[in-house]
Each structure stands twice: as C-alpha cells, then as structure tokens.
Design a protein around this motif. Structure first.
Motif, short mmCIF file in Angstrom:
data_model
loop_
_atom_site.label_atom_id
_atom_site.label_comp_id
_atom_site.label_asym_id
_atom_site.label_seq_id
_atom_site.Cartn_x
_atom_site.Cartn_y
_atom_site.Cartn_z
N ILE A 574 21.39 -22.92 -17.85
CA ILE A 574 20.17 -23.05 -17.05
C ILE A 574 19.04 -23.50 -17.98
CG2 ILE A 574 18.49 -21.83 -15.61
CD1 ILE A 574 20.70 -19.92 -14.81
N TRP A 575 18.26 -24.50 -17.49
CA TRP A 575 17.16 -25.05 -18.29
C TRP A 575 15.87 -24.29 -17.99
CZ3 TRP A 575 17.48 -28.19 -22.32
CH2 TRP A 575 18.62 -28.98 -22.48
N TYR A 576 15.13 -23.99 -19.05
CA TYR A 576 13.82 -23.36 -18.96
C TYR A 576 12.85 -24.20 -19.77
CZ TYR A 576 16.80 -19.41 -17.64
OH TYR A 576 17.73 -18.62 -17.04
N ASP A 577 11.86 -24.83 -19.09
CA ASP A 577 10.91 -25.64 -19.84
C ASP A 577 9.59 -24.89 -20.00
OD1 ASP A 577 8.99 -26.36 -17.69
OD2 ASP A 577 10.71 -27.44 -16.84
N SER A 578 8.71 -25.45 -20.79
CA SER A 578 7.48 -24.76 -21.18
C SER A 578 6.52 -24.56 -20.02
CB SER A 578 6.79 -25.51 -22.31
OG SER A 578 6.60 -26.88 -21.98
N THR A 579 6.67 -25.35 -18.92
CA THR A 579 5.77 -25.15 -17.78
C THR A 579 6.07 -23.85 -17.05
OG1 THR A 579 7.22 -26.35 -16.25
CG2 THR A 579 5.60 -27.64 -17.46
N GLN A 580 7.21 -23.23 -17.33
CA GLN A 580 7.57 -21.98 -16.66
C GLN A 580 7.03 -20.74 -17.39
OE1 GLN A 580 11.83 -21.96 -16.18
NE2 GLN A 580 11.86 -24.07 -15.43
N ALA A 581 6.45 -20.94 -18.57
CA ALA A 581 5.98 -19.81 -19.38
C ALA A 581 4.54 -19.45 -19.03
CB ALA A 581 6.09 -20.15 -20.86
N ALA A 582 4.19 -18.21 -19.38
CA ALA A 582 2.80 -17.74 -19.25
C ALA A 582 2.11 -17.97 -20.59
CB ALA A 582 2.79 -16.28 -18.86
N TRP A 583 0.97 -18.69 -20.56
CA TRP A 583 0.34 -19.15 -21.81
C TRP A 583 -1.01 -18.47 -22.05
CZ3 TRP A 583 2.70 -22.31 -25.33
CH2 TRP A 583 3.90 -22.93 -24.91
N ARG A 584 -1.32 -18.34 -23.35
CA ARG A 584 -2.64 -17.88 -23.78
C ARG A 584 -2.97 -18.58 -25.10
NH1 ARG A 584 -3.03 -13.92 -27.79
NH2 ARG A 584 -1.01 -13.28 -28.65
N TYR A 585 -4.25 -18.76 -25.37
CA TYR A 585 -4.57 -19.40 -26.66
C TYR A 585 -4.94 -18.34 -27.68
CZ TYR A 585 -9.60 -19.06 -25.57
OH TYR A 585 -10.86 -18.61 -25.28
N ILE A 586 -4.54 -18.66 -28.92
CA ILE A 586 -4.80 -17.75 -30.05
C ILE A 586 -6.06 -18.18 -30.80
CG2 ILE A 586 -3.86 -16.83 -32.20
CD1 ILE A 586 -1.07 -17.22 -31.01
N LYS A 587 -6.13 -19.49 -31.06
CA LYS A 587 -7.34 -20.02 -31.70
C LYS A 587 -7.53 -21.46 -31.28
CE LYS A 587 -5.98 -19.25 -35.92
NZ LYS A 587 -5.93 -19.24 -37.41
N LYS A 588 -8.75 -21.94 -31.40
CA LYS A 588 -9.05 -23.31 -30.99
C LYS A 588 -10.35 -23.75 -31.65
CE LYS A 588 -10.62 -25.82 -26.87
NZ LYS A 588 -11.92 -26.12 -27.47
N ASN A 589 -10.31 -25.02 -32.09
CA ASN A 589 -11.56 -25.69 -32.48
C ASN A 589 -11.50 -27.12 -31.96
OD1 ASN A 589 -10.04 -27.23 -34.36
ND2 ASN A 589 -10.27 -25.61 -35.90
N LYS A 590 -12.36 -27.96 -32.44
CA LYS A 590 -12.45 -29.30 -31.89
C LYS A 590 -11.20 -30.12 -32.13
CE LYS A 590 -15.51 -33.30 -31.77
NZ LYS A 590 -16.75 -33.93 -32.31
N LYS A 591 -10.54 -29.87 -33.25
CA LYS A 591 -9.38 -30.68 -33.63
C LYS A 591 -8.05 -29.95 -33.48
CE LYS A 591 -11.60 -34.39 -35.18
NZ LYS A 591 -11.39 -35.75 -34.63
N ARG A 592 -8.11 -28.65 -33.32
CA ARG A 592 -6.85 -27.89 -33.40
C ARG A 592 -6.80 -26.79 -32.34
NH1 ARG A 592 -5.26 -23.67 -38.18
NH2 ARG A 592 -3.05 -23.35 -37.61
N MET A 593 -5.59 -26.55 -31.81
CA MET A 593 -5.36 -25.42 -30.92
C MET A 593 -4.09 -24.71 -31.35
SD MET A 593 -3.77 -26.98 -27.36
CE MET A 593 -5.02 -28.23 -27.07
N VAL A 594 -4.10 -23.37 -31.23
CA VAL A 594 -2.91 -22.55 -31.45
C VAL A 594 -2.73 -21.72 -30.16
CG1 VAL A 594 -1.76 -20.81 -32.84
CG2 VAL A 594 -3.31 -22.46 -33.94
N ILE A 595 -1.62 -21.92 -29.49
CA ILE A 595 -1.40 -21.28 -28.19
C ILE A 595 -0.02 -20.62 -28.16
CG2 ILE A 595 -2.94 -22.72 -26.80
CD1 ILE A 595 -0.64 -24.59 -26.27
N GLU A 596 0.10 -19.61 -27.32
CA GLU A 596 1.37 -18.88 -27.22
C GLU A 596 1.84 -18.88 -25.77
OE1 GLU A 596 3.32 -14.53 -28.34
OE2 GLU A 596 1.25 -14.62 -27.61
N GLY A 597 3.12 -19.18 -25.62
CA GLY A 597 3.74 -19.12 -24.30
C GLY A 597 4.92 -18.16 -24.29
N ARG A 598 4.97 -17.32 -23.24
CA ARG A 598 6.05 -16.33 -23.14
C ARG A 598 6.84 -16.60 -21.85
NH1 ARG A 598 2.99 -10.72 -23.92
NH2 ARG A 598 1.47 -11.78 -22.60
N TRP A 599 8.14 -16.77 -22.05
CA TRP A 599 9.01 -17.12 -20.92
C TRP A 599 9.30 -15.88 -20.07
CZ3 TRP A 599 8.31 -20.71 -24.40
CH2 TRP A 599 8.59 -22.05 -24.10
#
Length: 747
Positions: A574-599
């Motif tokens: 069974i395929w699970y893609d990233s659109t199925q996960a629940a996401w939150r961001y950890i850090k972000k600035n103008k050039k960079r983002m760090v985000i976490e997704g939990r399936w």
C-alpha cells in the motif's frame, strides 16, 4: 320345557287327570303352549306351514311342526321404577278382541274386570309377521319385547358384518355380545347347518327403537331378540320369515348394496357437516385472527406513532429519522428518502452503528440527542436543523479504557440516484467500474477538502453538501460507490491522526462536527488558505509547501503539478504519500523551512529541510524516524512537473521525449521512459519556453536509481524521481531518507 325337550324322547300331556296328547316332546310341547291357559286369551294365525300362536301374553312361532321360538316364546316386559322389577305381559288377563285370517288383536288388563293396560296387534301376511304392542299404563313404564329363539339359530348377519352366536356361558344370566342396532337396520338370524328352520329377518320399525341380541343362560338355551324404544307407549317389530335360504341371501346382498350407498351418503353428509363445521370454525378463526391482527396493528400503529414522534426531527422539507431497528440515521427530503441503507453512520472502531444500545431523546421539533453505548465506548450525537435546509451534526465519544485508534470515519450513504460529486477543486461521476472489497473509489487530486457535494443528473433529488466544521485541515475526504444489498453513493470524512497519537486515552473526546446542506446551489468554498502552508524564496525562485506537497514557481511560472515535490512510501503493498501526513513547521525564515510530517497509518514521521540556496537552486533533505518495527518496501523522493515539459535527459548519458499519453489504469510501466542508476548525474527535463530542471541525488549510495515517467490521467504530469528498495524490516530509530538538489536553468 327346555329340559323336557333336551332330556326326554316321550312326553304326555294331562288335563284334569286325562291324557289329551302324548308323543315326542317336539309335538306335545307346542300343543301345550298353544292350548294351555284361558281359552278366550288364545288365538292362532297360520300360513304356508308358518304358525303364530298368541297365548295370554306369550307369542310362539313354529314352522311345519318345528319350533322357531323356544318354549319361553316372546313377551313384553314392563319395568316398574318404583318396585324396581320387570313384569311380563303373561301376568295380565288377556282377551282376543279380534281375529281374522291374517290378523289378530288381543287386549291385556290388570284383572278380569280391570282397565286395559296393553294391546297386541299381530299381522301375518306373505310370511311377514308384523307385531305392534301398545301400552296404556299410567304413569308410563319402560317396556321392551323379548323373543326367545331356539338354539339351532347359531348365526347372525347385518349389512356390513356377520358372525356366530357364542357358546352359552352362564346358567341364568344373559350374555350381551355388543350388537345394538338402531331403527331401519336389518338383523338376519339363520342356522349354519342343514335343517328345516327358516332364516329370519328382524327390523325395528319405529325411528326411536333399537334391537339387541343376547344369549340366554344355558338353562333356557335360547337366542334372544330384544326390542326397546324410547317411546314408552308403543313397540313395533317386523319379522320376515324366509322359507328359502336363497331369498334370505339375496335380501342381504341387496341390503349390503343399500347399506353401502347409505354409508356413502352418510359419509358424504358427515363430510359436508364436518366441512361445514370446519368452515364455520375456520371462518371464526379467521375472524378472530383478523380482529386480533387489527388490534395488534392498531397497537403497533399507536406504538409506532409514539416511537416516530420521539425519533423524528424535521424542519421545512427536511426530516431525519433515528431507525433503531436497522441501526442507522435516515434522511428524507420532501418525503423521499435520499439515504441508502447505511444512512448517516460512523466507524469507530467497529463497523457502522451496529452493536450499540440506542437511546434517543427529542429536545424539540428540530433537535435530538442520540446516545449509543457498547461495551467499550459511548457515542453522543447532537442533531439539529438550524435552518430549513441545514442539519448540524456534533459527535463526541467516551471510552472506558485506552484504545488504539487508527481509522475513524463519519459517512453519508446516499441512494445511487446520486451520480455526480464535486469538491472545491474538481468534480466527476461516482464510479462503479471496478469494485474492490465492495468499494469502487474515486481518486481525488486533493483529499484535504472540507466540503463535498453530491447531486443527481436527472435533478430528481436535491443537491447535497456534506461539510466539516472546525479544524478542516485535519480531515481527509473520501468519495466512492459501495455495493451492499443495494448500491450507495458515499461521502466520508476521516480525521488525520499521526501514528504517534493512535492511542486514545480513557475519557470524553470530540469526534466530529459538521453539517449537511440540502437543496443548495452554492459554490463550494476553497478553504485551502486554512491548510498548512509555508513559503520561502524570492521573486525569481519561490517554493511553497501545502500539506505534504511542494510547489516550485520560477519567475512567476508554476513548474510543478499534481503532488509537486513529495515523498511516498510503500508498506504491505500500500502506498502512503506525504499528502496523507499531518504536518507542522519546526523553523522557518525567508530562505529556509524545516517541517515535520507524521503519517496516520504507518509508524513513521519525516522531517523536511528545504532551503533556497541560490537564485536557481533548492536543497532538499529528508530524515525519517520509525516509531515501531515496520516493513517499508520502497522509498521515493519525487517531483511532478507540468506536462509542457516535452523532453528528458540524463546528464552526460541519455535523452528522449515524453509522450502525451496518461494511463487510466494503475499500471504506468508502459509510460516509464527511463529507469536505472544515475550516480552523480542528475535527471533533467526541458520544454519550449520553459527553464531546464535538473534533479540531483546527493546521497547516491543510498538512493541510486532514478526514474522518468508520465503520471496517470489524474494528474497528467511528468515525474522525475529517485527510489530505493529495502530488503529488511526497519527497526525503531532515525534514518537518512534523501538529500538532493533541484536546479533550474534558463536556456
């Protein structure tokens, strides 16, 4: 007399000391019986050798000097109820009143000058003896007539059976052997041996009379014909003397035929009577059942009306019915049901609303509380029509003990006349082309929608909008046909719960809040702004993240399509893609983002680190954490691009062209253009008036195979991808998943 006849071979009759007759007892005894007694009480009828003698209340019958009756003869016996004794007719004073050639009449009195008490009429004609006895006693007494026949008569016959007289078994007592004949029944008496006695046929003439036959005691050694009647005034007996046995036999042959006809008629009448009684009973039963059924229906209707009043809410054209019998909520619009057999239902975690104890409490005409209780949990539904066309639904759950919850759904099952569906971003037909486990799903480009509409193409049923309220970004929608006893068009919403949150603690929790809008033509709202979105970059190169899919924009032109920049995992086929996960961001600035997704369905999370490192390059790094042992068969890092890209290349290696064909099947292998080891070379695409895109894997030793192909018809995109196969079960820990560079170059 019987003993003389049995023991002696010579008899002498004396009268006043003078011998008046002597000879064999068979000739002397009849003479005695015919002549002894008062002369004015004796009379004789004779015809063709047949002699009938009436002698002072006693009847004797003989044929050609052979006695038919025994020495006792025949007499009438009266029973005195007061004295409890039988008095024979021989005790009366008799006088012959009339005598003709074929008939005599005798009268019996209590004394010589007394009142008449009994009357004998004897008629003898054509060998038929007709006897009538009338009684004048006051008060009336019970009377019967007994005719004693000689013992030579040893057989009897009726129309339906025949038999032999038994042996004499007692000295004085009579032996009744069970024949009791009603009127009109003929009784035949005959001898089984060759002798001169004629056969006799007896018939009780009156309807209230009956015949019985007895053996006397062996002192008297006689066969007794007993005539009785419920009429205490008259006895009537007919005796046919058959001088020829053939006449006797023919008579009973005809009697048997007549009896059979009579029996058939009686049976027919009995059947008709039984049928009439049965029909009466059946009609009575049917009527009683009808009345009982009507009463039961009336009570059931009253109970049903009471039940319906307490389990239905309505407003305007809309009505909701809590169907406890079938464990579902049914919805009606203008008195037509629009829900299928499942109605509105939930799955948490057992299937639908089956197995619960239901209790409904109607708060108002348009509001109802429903509680559902099982062994492990309770559900609390608040259902209310807020307007004429809006039904709001709030569901809470209460659990006794901590339980794992991976899937939980709220589902609306509509009748299959609903063949059109619509979301804010796309629309189509409910498909029944292919069922898998009774489900024919519709593939949505974007499942993260909070509104789904359903309509019927023939406009027979109202357009329905099913909507999630509150935290819309935490739900995924499903659109499918379901095949049960009848086909249903279904819309479902499922909250996206990370695997790490799958254990739900004991207590009360909110489960769902939403509404159903009836007969609405409103445009569905795009609530994408409420989803999880992150944007980095500048005017030349911008990268946006939207709930599991990345979007690349170069100088105002969107280059990605479909799922954009995404990851996908295959576990247990069974395929699970990233659109199925629940996401939150950890850090972000103008050039960079760090985000976490939990399936939600597998024990996996990913951290994406995306950075615009220059005006034309994006660095993409992915780390994966496994919470519980899991089999991840394939890992992918992919980019879906617009189909305006016409050509592909492998730097310093191969190149080719994309075809504009996108399969409608799940098998996309025929549209795979290149697959193999890439090394440090990148996968690239080009197109007219489009910048060249090169996708490079910077950790080649772990994800070394590249892939170029077309997507299916749903997205109609070009795919450039890196993937890795795993041969071992992944244990709980952190893994380096992917690291790569997306470079965009103007031609």
């Amino acid at each position: 007399m019987g003993m003389i006849n049995k023991l002696c071979d010579r008899a002498i009759l004396f009268e006043k000391g003078r011998i008046i007759k002597e000879g064999h007892p068979q000739s002397v005894i009849p003479y005695y019986l015919e002549t002894a007694g008062e002369k004015f009480g004796i009379a004789l009828l004779e015809q063709q050798g047949l002699r009938v003698v009436f002698n002072n209340g006693r009847l004797s019958i003989a044929y050609t000097q052979n006695f038919i009756s025994s020495f006792v003869g025949g007499y009438c016996a009266s029973f005195d109820n007061l004295l409890k004794i039988h008095s024979p007719s021989t005790n009366l004073f008799w006088k012959i009143k009339s005598i003709l050639a074929s008939e005599l009449i005798a009268e019996g009195k209590s004394s010589e000058d007394g009142v008449p008490l009994q009357y004998f009429r004897i008629n003898l004609q054509d060998n038929i003896l007709d006897l009538t006895i009338r009684n004048f006693e006051i008060p009336p007494k019970q009377h019967n007539f007994n005719l004693f026949l000689v013992a030579n008569y040893d057989r009897w016959i009726l129309a339906d059976k025949e038999g032999c007289f038994p042996e004499f078994s007692h000295r004085t007592n009579w032996h009744d052997f069970g024949l009791n004949l009603s009127s009109s029944r003929k009784l035949g008496i005959f001898t089984g041996s060759e002798n001169l006695l004629p056969a006799l046929i007896f018939e009780a003439k009156a309807e209230d009379s009956s015949l019985k036959i007895f053996n006397s005691g062996y002192d008297q050694e006689s066969r007794i014909i007993h005539l009785s009647s419920s009429n205490s005034r008259e006895l009537s007996l007919n005796i046919r003397v058959c001088l020829e046995k053939e006449d006797f036999d023919n008579f009973f042959i005809q009697e048997q035929k007549f009896w059979l006809i009579q029996q058939q008629e009686e049976e027919r009448l009995a059947r008709e009577e039984a049928e009439r009684i049965r029909q009466i009973e059946e009609d009575r039963r049917i009527e009683e059942e009808r009345l009982a059924r009507e009463e039961a229906e009336r009570q059931e209707h009253a109970t049903r009306e009471l039940y319906l009043r307490s389990h239905i809410i309505s407003r305007g054209d809309c009505r909701l019915f809590v169907d406890k019998d079938n464990s579902c909520l049914r919805v009606y619009f203008k008195d037509k049901e629009i829900t299928s057999e499942g109605g509105i239902n939930s799955i948490f975690p057992s299937k639908h609303l089956i197995g619960y104890y239901w209790h409904a409490e109607k708060l108002d005409q348009d509001e109802l509380l429903l509680s559902l209780e099982s062994d492990s949990l309770k559900q609390f539904w608040r259902l209310k029509f807020q307007q004429d066309n809006i039904l709001t639904i709030k569901i809470a759950i209460e659990i006794k003990n901590e339980i794992p919850v991976v899937n939980r759904f709220i589902r609306l099952e509509l009748i299959n006349s609903y063949d059109l569906w619509e979301t804010p971003y796309e629309k189509g037909l409910f498909s029944d082309a292919e069922y898998i486990n009774d489900i024919s799903p519709v593939r949505l480009k974007d499942v993260r929608v909070c509104q789904v509409a359903a309509a019927s193409s023939n406009k027979e049923f109202p357009r329905i909008i099913f909507e999630v309220l509150g935290k819309e970004e935490q739900y995924a929608a499903g659109v499918f046909r379901q095949q049960q006893s009848q086909e249903a068009s279904c819309i479902s919403f499922c909250p996206i719960l990370p695997w790490s949150n799958k254990l739900l603690p004991a207590g009360k929790h909110d489960f769902f809040e939403g509404r159903i809008i009836f007969d609405s033509q409103d445009k569905l709202e795009d609530k994408g702004s409420e989803k999880f979105r992150v944007l980095i970059g500048d005017q030349s190169l911008r990268f946006s993240f939207n709930s599991g899919r990345g979007n690349i924009v170069w100088k105002g032109k969107t280059l990605s399509s479909g799922l954009g920049v995404y990851t996908a995992l295959r576990s247990q086929n069974i395929w699970y893609d990233s659109t199925q996960a629940a996401w939150r961001y950890i850090k972000k600035n103008k050039k960079r983002m760090v985000i976490e997704g939990r399936w939600p369905h597998i024990p996996v999370s990913q951290i994406w680190d995306l950075e615009v490192i220059s005006d034309d390059s994006i660095h993409w790094k992915v780390e994966m954490e496994v919470y519980s042992q899991v089999n991840i068969e394939i890992e992918q890092a992919s980019i879906m691009l617009i189909n305006e890209y016409r050509e592909w290349f492998i730097e310093n290696s191969s190149n080719g062209k994309f075809l504009d064909e996108f399969t409608k099947d799940y098998d996309i292998l025929p549209f795979r253009y290149w697959y193999g080891l890439v090394g440090k070379n990148g996968l690239g695409v080009t197109g007219n008036s489009l910048p060249k895109i090169i996708f490079t894997n910077t950790m080649c030793e772990q994800m070394a195979k590249g892939l170029l192909e077309n997507s299916d018809f749903l997205h109609c995109s070009r795919i450039i991808q890196y993937q890795k196969y795993n041969n071992e079960i992944l244990l709980p820990k952190k893994y380096s998943y992917f690291s790569g560079l997306i470079k965009i170059e103007d031609k």
